[in-house]
Design a protein around this motif. Structure first.
Motif, PDB file in Angstrom:
ATOM      1  N   THR A 176       1.909   5.067 -12.495  1.00 35.19           N
ATOM      2  CA  THR A 176       2.456   3.692 -13.008  1.00 35.19           C
ATOM      3  C   THR A 176       1.716   2.688 -12.005  1.00 35.19           C
ATOM      4  OG1 THR A 176       4.291   3.937 -11.597  1.00 35.19           O
ATOM      5  CG2 THR A 176       4.461   4.364 -14.010  1.00 35.19           C
ATOM      6  N   LEU A 177       0.719   3.177 -11.243  1.00 32.74           N
ATOM      7  CA  LEU A 177       0.261   2.362 -10.058  1.00 32.74           C
ATOM      8  C   LEU A 177      -0.645   0.883 -10.922  1.00 32.74           C
ATOM      9  CD1 LEU A 177      -1.136   4.564  -7.339  1.00 32.74           C
ATOM     10  CD2 LEU A 177       0.530   3.022  -6.958  1.00 32.74           C
ATOM     11  N   GLN A 178      -0.229  -0.103  -9.974  1.00 35.00           N
ATOM     12  CA  GLN A 178      -1.096  -1.160 -10.475  1.00 35.00           C
ATOM     13  C   GLN A 178      -1.913  -1.756  -9.068  1.00 35.00           C
ATOM     14  OE1 GLN A 178       1.253  -4.423 -12.186  1.00 35.00           O
ATOM     15  NE2 GLN A 178       2.550  -2.874 -13.587  1.00 35.00           N
ATOM     16  N   TRP A 179      -2.960  -2.430  -9.401  1.00 34.35           N
ATOM     17  CA  TRP A 179      -3.793  -3.023  -8.398  1.00 34.35           C
ATOM     18  C   TRP A 179      -2.983  -3.664  -7.314  1.00 34.35           C
ATOM     19  CZ3 TRP A 179      -8.086  -0.600  -7.479  1.00 34.35           C
ATOM     20  CH2 TRP A 179      -8.568  -0.048  -8.520  1.00 34.35           C
ATOM     21  N   GLN A 180      -1.788  -4.299  -7.542  1.00 33.03           N
ATOM     22  CA  GLN A 180      -1.308  -5.139  -6.787  1.00 33.03           C
ATOM     23  C   GLN A 180      -0.472  -4.191  -5.642  1.00 33.03           C
ATOM     24  OE1 GLN A 180       2.415  -7.112  -8.166  1.00 33.03           O
ATOM     25  NE2 GLN A 180       2.371  -5.942  -9.985  1.00 33.03           N
ATOM     26  N   ASP A 181      -0.323  -3.040  -6.068  1.00 36.92           N
ATOM     27  CA  ASP A 181       0.417  -1.950  -5.144  1.00 36.92           C
ATOM     28  C   ASP A 181      -0.745  -1.562  -4.123  1.00 36.92           C
ATOM     29  OD1 ASP A 181       2.363  -2.148  -6.880  1.00 36.92           O
ATOM     30  OD2 ASP A 181       1.867  -0.504  -8.274  1.00 36.92           O
ATOM     31  N   VAL A 182      -1.936  -1.583  -4.437  1.00 36.50           N
ATOM     32  CA  VAL A 182      -2.972  -1.141  -3.277  1.00 36.50           C
ATOM     33  C   VAL A 182      -3.229  -2.139  -2.296  1.00 36.50           C
ATOM     34  CG1 VAL A 182      -5.194  -0.085  -2.907  1.00 36.50           C
ATOM     35  CG2 VAL A 182      -3.958   0.226  -5.276  1.00 36.50           C
ATOM     36  N   LYS A 183      -2.904  -1.983  -0.982  1.00 36.31           N
ATOM     37  CA  LYS A 183      -3.046  -2.878   0.153  1.00 36.31           C
ATOM     38  C   LYS A 183      -3.650  -1.953   1.135  1.00 36.31           C
ATOM     39  CE  LYS A 183      -0.500  -5.925  -1.698  1.00 36.31           C
ATOM     40  NZ  LYS A 183      -0.867  -7.212  -2.136  1.00 36.31           N
ATOM     41  N   GLY A 184      -4.903  -2.242   1.258  1.00 37.56           N
ATOM     42  CA  GLY A 184      -6.035  -1.487   2.156  1.00 37.56           C
ATOM     43  C   GLY A 184      -5.766   0.120   2.116  1.00 37.56           C
ATOM     44  N   ASN A 185      -5.258   0.728   3.208  1.00 32.31           N
ATOM     45  CA  ASN A 185      -5.088   2.115   3.400  1.00 32.31           C
ATOM     46  C   ASN A 185      -3.882   2.440   3.162  1.00 32.31           C
ATOM     47  OD1 ASN A 185      -4.057   1.202   5.669  1.00 32.31           O
ATOM     48  ND2 ASN A 185      -4.603   2.605   7.275  1.00 32.31           N
ATOM     49  N   ARG A 186      -3.100   1.616   2.230  1.00 34.20           N
ATOM     50  CA  ARG A 186      -1.626   1.952   2.017  1.00 34.20           C
ATOM     51  C   ARG A 186      -1.523   1.745   0.427  1.00 34.20           C
ATOM     52  NH1 ARG A 186       1.687  -2.140   5.380  1.00 34.20           N
ATOM     53  NH2 ARG A 186      -0.402  -3.457   5.042  1.00 34.20           N
ATOM     54  N   LEU A 187      -0.366   2.553  -0.159  1.00 37.92           N
ATOM     55  CA  LEU A 187       0.319   1.929  -1.431  1.00 37.92           C
ATOM     56  C   LEU A 187       1.603   1.402  -1.336  1.00 37.92           C
ATOM     57  CD1 LEU A 187      -0.915   5.336  -3.493  1.00 37.92           C
ATOM     58  CD2 LEU A 187      -1.963   2.798  -3.332  1.00 37.92           C
ATOM     59  N   LEU A 188       1.889   0.392  -1.675  1.00 38.41           N
ATOM     60  CA  LEU A 188       3.289  -0.203  -1.633  1.00 38.41           C
ATOM     61  C   LEU A 188       3.991   0.232  -2.863  1.00 38.41           C
ATOM     62  CD1 LEU A 188       2.410  -3.507   0.368  1.00 38.41           C
ATOM     63  CD2 LEU A 188       3.121  -1.314   1.402  1.00 38.41           C
TER      64      LEU A 188
END
Length: 324
Positions: A176-188
């Protein structure tokens, strides 16, 4: 004159159904869902909806909620085990148990009469399955072949599986990941089993994400190009991989155990593994404290060599026995 006959008023005897305040099971199921499901997380609701649709809708036909007894539940659970796996059967039993608890609280059943308490759930697996070094090699070969496919949806599904193995995340957390969840070397992660959490990405995991095509109007990372919607399931692809790699019975969730087990065998501490997996308590991580004999022997060998080196001389000597 004769007295007029007294008029007799008829009072029909009410039937049991007229006196009963408890609803039938199907009506209570609808009430329970409408009253209780707003408290669930979105992921929990999606999972419970699946169990309801497959195993609760249509169950206990014509039976009132206060009539359900141990015999009803035992027969239902036995049939459930013939239709699905032990884990899914246990989770559905837990949903039914909570439903009947609420029926007591809401006044539809007498207190402490929940028959689910007497039904023994299926035993949980004592040892989690994870991929050995040799199995990982076969798994990687098949995955590489499928990643080279002309089918974009297949390639996207392979990216899901690769990230599961490289991060130890749960299935839905990645799917269910969305691009807004990707922050550099992290998944929020906005919604995981234990609430919002951060997943740290190694270079290999970050490269998988960087290679995914990104479209301005599509917020999801993993896209089904055939049906033009987010990928909802990769079970067909998963079965293909298992057959080609000759891996036998292996669940997608076992990739999480593989990540954690190899972390433990690489001498990562249990608290560190727990943080990487997003465990809420240390008991969930404790299962990875176990190492097989091969790795115990390897560890003993390395420690012995280190001690011998520190002592400055080979520890080779012989004890002569003087006992005749």
């Amino acid at each position: 004159m004769t007295a007029p006959a007294k008029q007799v008023l008829e009072h029909p005897v009410p039937c049991v159904a007229d006196l009963r305040s408890a609803p039938r099971f199907d009506d209570f199921l609808e009430e329970y869902w409408s009253r209780w499901s707003p408290q669930w997380k979105a992921s929990t609701l999606a999972t419970h909806n699946g169990y309801r649709r497959q195993y609760l809708d249509g169950a206990f036909k014509g039976v009132f909620i206060d009539e359900i007894n141990e015999e009803h539940v035992t027969k239902w659970f036995a049939d459930l085990n013939n239709r699905t796996g032990p884990g899914a059967a246990n989770r559905t039993l837990e949903i039914l148990k909570n439903m009947l608890n609420k029926a007591e609280v809401w006044g539809y059943r007498l207190g402490n009469t929940n028959p689910c308490r007497s039904v023994r759930p299926n035993k949980r697996r004592q040892c989690e399955r994870f991929l050995s070094t040799e199995e990982l090699a076969r798994f990687g070969e098949v995955l590489a072949e499928l990643r080279a496919s002309d089918n974009l949806t297949t390639r996207s599904g392979c990216a899901v599986i690769t990230l599961l193995l490289l991060t130890g995340c749960r299935y839905r957390e990645i799917l269910t990941l969305q691009w807004q969840d990707v922050k550099g070397n992290r998944l929020l992660l906005r919604d995981s089993k234990t609430g919002p959490r951060t997943v740290w990405l190694g270079s290999a995991a970050r490269e998988v994400i960087d290679r995914l095509p990104r479209h301005p109007k599509i917020p999801w990372l993993f896209w089904n190009y055939q049906y033009r919607r987010p990928i909802g399931c990769i079970q067909h692809l998963w079965r293909t991989i298992l057959v080609r790699a000759d891996l036998g019975k292996l669940r997608i969730h076992d990739l999480r155990h593989t990540f954690a087990s190899h972390a433990a065998m690489s001498k990562e501490t249990l608290p560190m593994i727990g943080r990487l997996l997003g465990h809420a308590n240390h008991q969930s991580t404790a299962r990875y404290a176990h190492l097989d004999d091969e790795h115990l022997l390897d560890a003993a060998q390395q420690i012995g060599v280190a001690v011998e080196r520190l002592m400055g001389a080979p520890l080779k000597f012989q004890i002569e026995s003087d006992i005749s």
